[in-house]
Design a protein around this motif. Structure first.
Motif: not given
Length: 294
Positions: A221-223, A216-218, A228-229
């Motif tokens: 960070q990768a946009g 999730l964090y990565n 992620a959602w």
């Protein structure tokens, strides 16, 4: 310099069948979390049931996590205690044991004045380790507001705050008024927190799902916000337990569901009722099913 990046796991304290600390399992769990990509460890905090540990257990827990981590990721020691003297003593122990930083609630046994809170954190700072304050206005009498944090940031080693207020607006406001790192303090605000500028998250359910929490964090960070959602949506029914009084029990039960049992919780925390176990299991199965099919 970012001291608390990414996923910092609020590591649980495993207990054996007789209720004693299982140090071998703690060392193994530490190693497993690092192998699964977490960026740091915090021990012992609320998830580690610090308030139920004897002084000897607490010393050995910190030392076990630091030794098992073997310098691969930074370890932050929780130093919460009823008095300044005890908090400072735990900070000194953390420094001697090799911790990279400490995490400290404000004074926890009464409603302190601002002057007393400043003096308390100054005493911790004098030991010489970086401090992440732990703001939890739901369970303590002190709310470390953004303006108060700006004042505290003048203390030399006061470098970050774990914010458990539940108000994502706090993150942007803190960044406006001072240069402290802001760490998300609750799992079900992780995505919003990262988008608001938090450097990391002190995460509870990462004890059971470290790889997914790091992912999730990565993604953020990768946009890759849409991806992620989608992952966050699947995790949220579990993550929401992190902001309830059942957080430790729910985390330990989820660890059992993933095949990594860590024992029950120590009183006064009672293990989950059958009804609560069913609810946590439904949340876990929702994640597992949607993760596989989605």
């Amino acid at each position: 310099m970012v001291r608390f990046p990414g996923i910092q796991v609020a590591i649980i304290t495993p207990f054996d069948s007789s209720g004693e600390v299982d140090y071998a399992r703690l060392a193994e769990h530490t190693d497993w979390l690092i192998e699964n990509g977490v960026h740091g460890l915090v021990s012992p905090g609320s998830c580690g049931e610090y308030a139920t540990l004897t002084d000897e257990e607490r010393r050995r827990v910190v030392e076990t996590v630091i030794e098992a981590s073997d310098g691969r990721v930074p370890v932050t020691a929780g130093v919460m205690a009823p008095s300044t003297a005890k908090t400072v003593a735990w900070t000194e122990h953390a420094k001697q044991a090799g911790a990279e930083a400490v995490m400290a609630l404000p004074p926890i046994n009464y409603n302190p004045t601002r002057r007393e809170v400043l003096a308390y954190y100054q005493a911790i700072s004098d030991v010489g380790l970086p401090i992440a304050a732990y703001n939890n206005p739901h369970d303590t009498a002190t709310d470390l507001t953004p303006e108060f944090l700006a004042e505290l940031s003048g203390i030399e080693n006061f470098v970050a705050v774990k914010d458990f207020s539940g108000d994502v607006r706090r993150i942007t406001r803190i960044r406006e008024v001072c240069d402290l790192e802001v760490i998300v303090g609750v799992d079900d605000l992780a995505l919003e927190g990262f988008l608001a500028g938090a450097t990391g998250c002190i995460a509870g359910f990462a004890n059971a799902l470290p790889r997914e929490t790091v992912e999730l964090y990565n993604l953020v960070q990768a946009g890759e916000i849409e991806k992620a959602w989608e992952l966050y949506r699947k995790l949220l029914p579990l993550f929401r337990y992190d902001s309830t009084p059942l957080l430790v029990q729910a985390i330990k039960y989820t660890m059992e569901l993933v095949g990594r049992p860590a024992g029950e919780t120590r009183p006064p925390r009672l293990f989950l009722s059958e009804e609560d176990q069913r609810a946590v299991k439904r949340a876990f199965e929702y994640f597992a099913t949607t993760r596989t099919t989605g």
